[in-house]
Design a protein around this motif. Structure first.
Motif, PDB file in Angstrom:
ATOM      1  N   TYR A 109       0.950  -1.251  -0.022  1.00  0.00           N
ATOM      2  CA  TYR A 109       0.059   0.005  -0.111  1.00  0.00           C
ATOM      3  C   TYR A 109       0.725   1.251  -0.043  1.00  0.00           C
ATOM      4  O   TYR A 109       0.385   2.178  -0.377  1.00  0.00           O
ATOM      5  CB  TYR A 109      -0.904  -0.069   1.295  1.00  0.00           C
ATOM      6  N   ALA A 144       1.946   8.825  12.606  1.00  0.00           N
ATOM      7  CA  ALA A 144       2.461   7.899  11.437  1.00  0.00           C
ATOM      8  C   ALA A 144       2.141   8.754  10.370  1.00  0.00           C
ATOM      9  O   ALA A 144       0.979   9.078  10.121  1.00  0.00           O
ATOM     10  CB  ALA A 144       1.905   6.538  11.694  1.00  0.00           C
ATOM     11  N   SER A 161      -7.032   3.014  -4.919  1.00  0.00           N
ATOM     12  CA  SER A 161      -6.954   2.671  -3.459  1.00  0.00           C
ATOM     13  C   SER A 161      -6.891   3.805  -2.439  1.00  0.00           C
ATOM     14  O   SER A 161      -7.160   3.924  -1.508  1.00  0.00           O
ATOM     15  CB  SER A 161      -5.673   1.535  -3.377  1.00  0.00           C
ATOM     16  N   ARG A 167     -10.260   5.009  -1.872  1.00  0.00           N
ATOM     17  CA  ARG A 167     -10.991   4.260  -1.100  1.00  0.00           C
ATOM     18  C   ARG A 167     -10.407   4.444   0.245  1.00  0.00           C
ATOM     19  O   ARG A 167     -11.234   4.526   1.268  1.00  0.00           O
ATOM     20  CB  ARG A 167     -10.743   2.728  -1.379  1.00  0.00           C
ATOM     21  N   GLU A 168      -9.220   4.595   0.596  1.00  0.00           N
ATOM     22  CA  GLU A 168      -8.693   4.660   1.839  1.00  0.00           C
ATOM     23  C   GLU A 168      -9.170   6.008   2.497  1.00  0.00           C
ATOM     24  O   GLU A 168      -9.650   6.126   3.649  1.00  0.00           O
ATOM     25  CB  GLU A 168      -7.186   4.326   2.072  1.00  0.00           C
ATOM     26  N   LEU A 197     -15.069   7.403   9.117  1.00  0.00           N
ATOM     27  CA  LEU A 197     -15.029   6.618  10.386  1.00  0.00           C
ATOM     28  C   LEU A 197     -14.528   7.312  11.605  1.00  0.00           C
ATOM     29  O   LEU A 197     -13.301   7.728  11.293  1.00  0.00           O
ATOM     30  CB  LEU A 197     -14.412   5.363   9.842  1.00  0.00           C
ATOM     31  N   ILE A 208      -8.480   2.933  13.736  1.00  0.00           N
ATOM     32  CA  ILE A 208      -7.230   3.988  13.307  1.00  0.00           C
ATOM     33  C   ILE A 208      -7.942   5.166  12.732  1.00  0.00           C
ATOM     34  O   ILE A 208      -9.051   5.002  12.037  1.00  0.00           O
ATOM     35  CB  ILE A 208      -6.278   3.164  12.319  1.00  0.00           C
ATOM     36  N   PHE A 266      -1.672   9.803  10.578  1.00  0.00           N
ATOM     37  CA  PHE A 266      -2.392   9.092  11.686  1.00  0.00           C
ATOM     38  C   PHE A 266      -1.786   9.256  12.941  1.00  0.00           C
ATOM     39  O   PHE A 266      -0.453   9.466  13.077  1.00  0.00           O
ATOM     40  CB  PHE A 266      -2.242   7.502  11.497  1.00  0.00           C
ATOM     41  N   ASP A 267      -2.447   9.073  14.130  1.00  0.00           N
ATOM     42  CA  ASP A 267      -1.867   8.824  15.430  1.00  0.00           C
ATOM     43  C   ASP A 267      -0.896   7.482  15.204  1.00  0.00           C
ATOM     44  O   ASP A 267      -1.493   6.688  14.887  1.00  0.00           O
ATOM     45  CB  ASP A 267      -2.701   8.765  16.582  1.00  0.00           C
ATOM     46  N   TYR A 268       0.406   7.749  15.981  1.00  0.00           N
ATOM     47  CA  TYR A 268       1.202   6.393  15.626  1.00  0.00           C
ATOM     48  C   TYR A 268       0.638   5.269  16.840  1.00  0.00           C
ATOM     49  O   TYR A 268       0.832   5.692  18.084  1.00  0.00           O
ATOM     50  CB  TYR A 268       2.697   7.011  16.038  1.00  0.00           C
ATOM     51  N   ALA A 269       1.002   4.209  16.351  1.00  0.00           N
ATOM     52  CA  ALA A 269       0.679   2.994  17.115  1.00  0.00           C
ATOM     53  C   ALA A 269       1.895   2.371  17.223  1.00  0.00           C
ATOM     54  O   ALA A 269       2.327   1.820  16.246  1.00  0.00           O
ATOM     55  CB  ALA A 269      -0.525   2.219  16.506  1.00  0.00           C
ATOM     56  N   ILE A 299      -7.621  -0.915  15.216  1.00  0.00           N
ATOM     57  CA  ILE A 299      -7.722  -1.863  14.206  1.00  0.00           C
ATOM     58  C   ILE A 299      -7.403  -1.100  13.016  1.00  0.00           C
ATOM     59  O   ILE A 299      -7.937   0.096  12.734  1.00  0.00           O
ATOM     60  CB  ILE A 299      -9.270  -2.340  14.097  1.00  0.00           C
ATOM     61  N   ALA A 300      -6.462  -1.745  12.183  1.00  0.00           N
ATOM     62  CA  ALA A 300      -5.906  -0.993  10.999  1.00  0.00           C
ATOM     63  C   ALA A 300      -6.152  -2.068   9.741  1.00  0.00           C
ATOM     64  O   ALA A 300      -6.236  -3.019   9.919  1.00  0.00           O
ATOM     65  CB  ALA A 300      -4.797  -0.418  11.267  1.00  0.00           C
ATOM     66  N   ASP A 301      -5.500  -1.570   8.802  1.00  0.00           N
ATOM     67  CA  ASP A 301      -5.507  -2.413   7.561  1.00  0.00           C
ATOM     68  C   ASP A 301      -4.147  -1.794   6.812  1.00  0.00           C
ATOM     69  O   ASP A 301      -4.050  -1.055   6.082  1.00  0.00           O
ATOM     70  CB  ASP A 301      -6.511  -2.363   6.453  1.00  0.00           C
ATOM     71  N   PHE A 340       5.387  -3.547   8.863  1.00  0.00           N
ATOM     72  CA  PHE A 340       6.123  -3.155   9.530  1.00  0.00           C
ATOM     73  C   PHE A 340       7.435  -4.027   9.404  1.00  0.00           C
ATOM     74  O   PHE A 340       7.204  -5.562   9.646  1.00  0.00           O
ATOM     75  CB  PHE A 340       5.655  -3.106  10.974  1.00  0.00           C
TER      76      PHE A 340
HETATM   77  C1  LIG Z   1      -6.673   0.848   0.048  1.00  0.00           C
HETATM   78  C2  LIG Z   1      -6.953   0.773   1.470  1.00  0.00           C
HETATM   79  C3  LIG Z   1      -6.057   0.564   2.649  1.00  0.00           C
HETATM   80  C4  LIG Z   1      -6.297   0.674   3.860  1.00  0.00           C
HETATM   81  C5  LIG Z   1      -7.604   1.005   4.427  1.00  0.00           C
HETATM   82  N1  LIG Z   1      -7.891   0.964   5.681  1.00  0.00           N
HETATM   83  N2  LIG Z   1      -8.902   0.340   6.235  1.00  0.00           N
HETATM   84  C6  LIG Z   1      -9.017   0.639   7.506  1.00  0.00           C
HETATM   85  C7  LIG Z   1     -10.068   0.006   8.217  1.00  0.00           C
HETATM   86  C8  LIG Z   1      -9.417  -0.378   9.727  1.00  0.00           C
HETATM   87  C9  LIG Z   1     -11.096   1.163   8.440  1.00  0.00           C
HETATM   88  C10 LIG Z   1     -10.819  -1.055   7.657  1.00  0.00           C
HETATM   89  C11 LIG Z   1      -7.895   1.036   7.811  1.00  0.00           C
HETATM   90  C12 LIG Z   1      -7.024   1.527   6.863  1.00  0.00           C
HETATM   91  N3  LIG Z   1      -5.736   2.092   6.408  1.00  0.00           N
HETATM   92  C13 LIG Z   1      -4.851   1.912   7.162  1.00  0.00           C
HETATM   93  O1  LIG Z   1      -4.930   1.100   8.347  1.00  0.00           O
HETATM   94  N4  LIG Z   1      -3.596   2.688   6.940  1.00  0.00           N
HETATM   95  C14 LIG Z   1      -2.166   2.212   7.770  1.00  0.00           C
HETATM   96  C15 LIG Z   1      -2.305   3.083   9.180  1.00  0.00           C
HETATM   97  C16 LIG Z   1      -0.821   3.116   9.445  1.00  0.00           C
HETATM   98  N5  LIG Z   1      -0.493   2.830  10.897  1.00  0.00           N
HETATM   99  C17 LIG Z   1      -1.059   4.042  11.551  1.00  0.00           C
HETATM  100  C18 LIG Z   1      -0.943   3.883  12.963  1.00  0.00           C
HETATM  101  O2  LIG Z   1       0.426   3.879  13.339  1.00  0.00           O
HETATM  102  C19 LIG Z   1       1.047   2.769  12.735  1.00  0.00           C
HETATM  103  C20 LIG Z   1       0.895   2.834  11.255  1.00  0.00           C
HETATM  104  C21 LIG Z   1      -8.524   1.299   3.372  1.00  0.00           C
HETATM  105  C22 LIG Z   1      -8.096   1.126   1.870  1.00  0.00           C
END
Ligand SMILES: Cc1ccc(-n2nc(C(C)(C)C)cc2NC(=O)NCCCN2CCOCC2)cc1
Length: 411
Positions: A34, A54, A66, A69-70, A77, A83, A101-104, A176-178, A185
């Motif tokens: 990603y 982050a 993508s 979408r993200e 949300l 996240i 983002f806030d860093y986890a 929860i993240a994706d 990582f």
């Molecule tokens: C194409 C695409 C890719 C990801 C998402 N997506 N979807 C989600 C949910 C949990 C709401 C379903 C979260 C993310 N993006 C994400 O986590 N991003 C990464 C966050 C990185 N972290 C933030 C906190 O500190 C560590 C790194 C959506 C669409």
């Protein structure tokens, strides 16, 4: 161009640049399909509150599908266990997109590996008694929120369950993240001989998906949560299955993964799963497994009691077996799981999953660009020779032990 040049110049002069607001050189903590993620701090001039952030630089350029979408998804949300997107930066010159983002600091993949390795060194790291219950409660709260907004996760696994670190005001909270396909990582501390899910793992995939179900459902997310619960209890992936290096087959049917599920759960009978014969790959199933008699004596209860002494009458086991119902129609919704007796009895789930205990896990390591050879992303994880990462691991593990001894002397 549709905007007059002078106005464009004014806009461009005023636009906050991500490199002016945040310091992220040499602070890359992850890279995947990603994009890449940096652990950053705001520069003094930036108006962002102090703390760790982050920054995710989205792969590719421009508003890819993508990226859209993200951004579209995350900006709608807002829940404490999901996240949260703080800001979007569009670098017009390079058409780069950055998400803030806030860093986890932690995630369940690293946390579980830490405990699994500590067990191997015969030194358990103490955890609060409600550790698993607190994590499970917050995962289910986050998924309940997503499902009630008709968002399915589709790829729940330990690496996508982040936990806020001690410097965050939300210490010990699950997010929860994706993080995308390859685990985002870089994890040099885990000896490469360990399970390294650089390739996509099927360990968390519901049986109906492996048998060709055409659509993701909420029940598919709940199955994955059941797998994560078992892994939190045992420090081992419940349906661990060795993976061929290059999984070329695009078919959803994976015989080895199904074999592993049956050798833990037993083989589903007509009574257990009425709709099984209607699944697209049922023919393959019968061809490979026949009537499944060879799995007749296996069951989750047998597996969990023999290998982990878990009682089949405990509320913990009862929730686990509800989440891991082979028939998706028999799995509870997130809300029904939250109402399970397991969460109502002592010890209650805590907002800080570490319950005030010291956090024994190291911080994420920075990736040096040299090791991050771009041509073969799957190999980027092999950036450190095993002995170096083992050495580092033992050092950090010694620190954790020292910490724990000090803690015991104090208490
Ligand atoms: C194409 C695409 C890719 C990801 C998402 N997506 N979807 C989600 C949910 C949990 C709401 C379903 C979260 C993310 N993006 C994400 O986590 N991003 C990464 C966050 C990185 N972290 C933030 C906190 O500190 C560590 C790194 C959506 C669409």
């Amino acid at each position: 161009a549709w905007m007059d040049a002078d106005f464009r110049r004014q806009l461009s002069a005023r636009r906050e640049r991500v490199e002016d607001a945040f310091e992220f050189e040499g602070r890359k903590v992850g890279r995947g399909s990603y994009g890449q993620v940096f652990k950053t701090k705001p520069r003094s001039c930036a108006d962002a509150p102090a703390g760790d952030y982050a920054l995710k630089q989205i792969e590719g350029s421009g508003l890819s599908m993508s990226a859209c979408r993200e951004i579209a998804l995350l900006r709608e949300l807002k829940h404490p266990n999901v996240i949260s997107l703080k800001q979007v930066y569009l670098a017009h010159e390079t058409r780069q997109i950055w998400l803030l983002f806030d860093y986890a600091e932690h995630d369940l993949w690293r946390m579980i590996n830490f405990h699994a390795s500590a067990k191997k060194c015969n030194s358990q790291v103490s955890l609060p008694p409600n550790f698993t219950k607190s994590i499970m409660h917050q995962i289910l709260c986050g998924i309940h929120y997503l499902h009630s907004n008709w968002v399915l996760h589709r790829d729940l696994k330990p690496a996508n369950i982040l936990v806020m670190g001690t410097t965050s005001p939300e210490r010990g909270r699950v997010k929860i993240a994706d993080l995308g396909l390859a685990r985002l990582f870089h994890q040099p501390l885990t000896p490469l001989t360990e399970i390294d899910p650089v390739v996509v793992t099927f360990w968390y995939r519901a049986p109906e998906l492996l048998l060709g179900a055409r659509h993701y459902t909420k029940a598919i997310d709940l199955w994955a949560i059941g797998c994560i619960m078992a892994e939190l209890i045992t420090d081992k992936p419940l349906f661990y299955c060795k993976q061929e290096e290059d999984i070329k087959t695009s078919s959803p049917y994976n015989r080895d993964q199904l074999e592993r599920i049956f050798s833990v759960m037993g083989f589903p009978s007509q009574q257990d799963w009425r709709d099984l014969p209607h699944l697209p790959k049922y023919g393959d199933l019968v061809r490979n497994f026949g009537t499944g008699q060879q799995y007749a004596r296996f069951s989750l209860g047998r597996h969990m009691s023999r290998s982990f002494g878990m009682s089949e009458t405990s509320p913990e086991f009862r929730l686990l077996s509800r989440l891991l119902a082979m028939d998706p129609l028999r799995r509870p919704s997130a809300r029904e799981a939250l109402e399970d007796r397991y969460f109502l009895e002592e010890p209650r789930p805590a907002a800080d999953v570490f319950n005030g205990f010291d956090i024994p896990y190291g911080k994420r390591d920075f990736i040096s660009d040299s090791s991050d050879n771009k041509d073969d992303p799957a190999r980027q994880q092999q950036s450190q020779p095993v002995h170096a990462s083992l050495q580092q691991y033992q050092q950090s593990h010694q620190q954790a032990l020292l910490l724990q001894q000090q803690q015991q002397q104090l208490s």
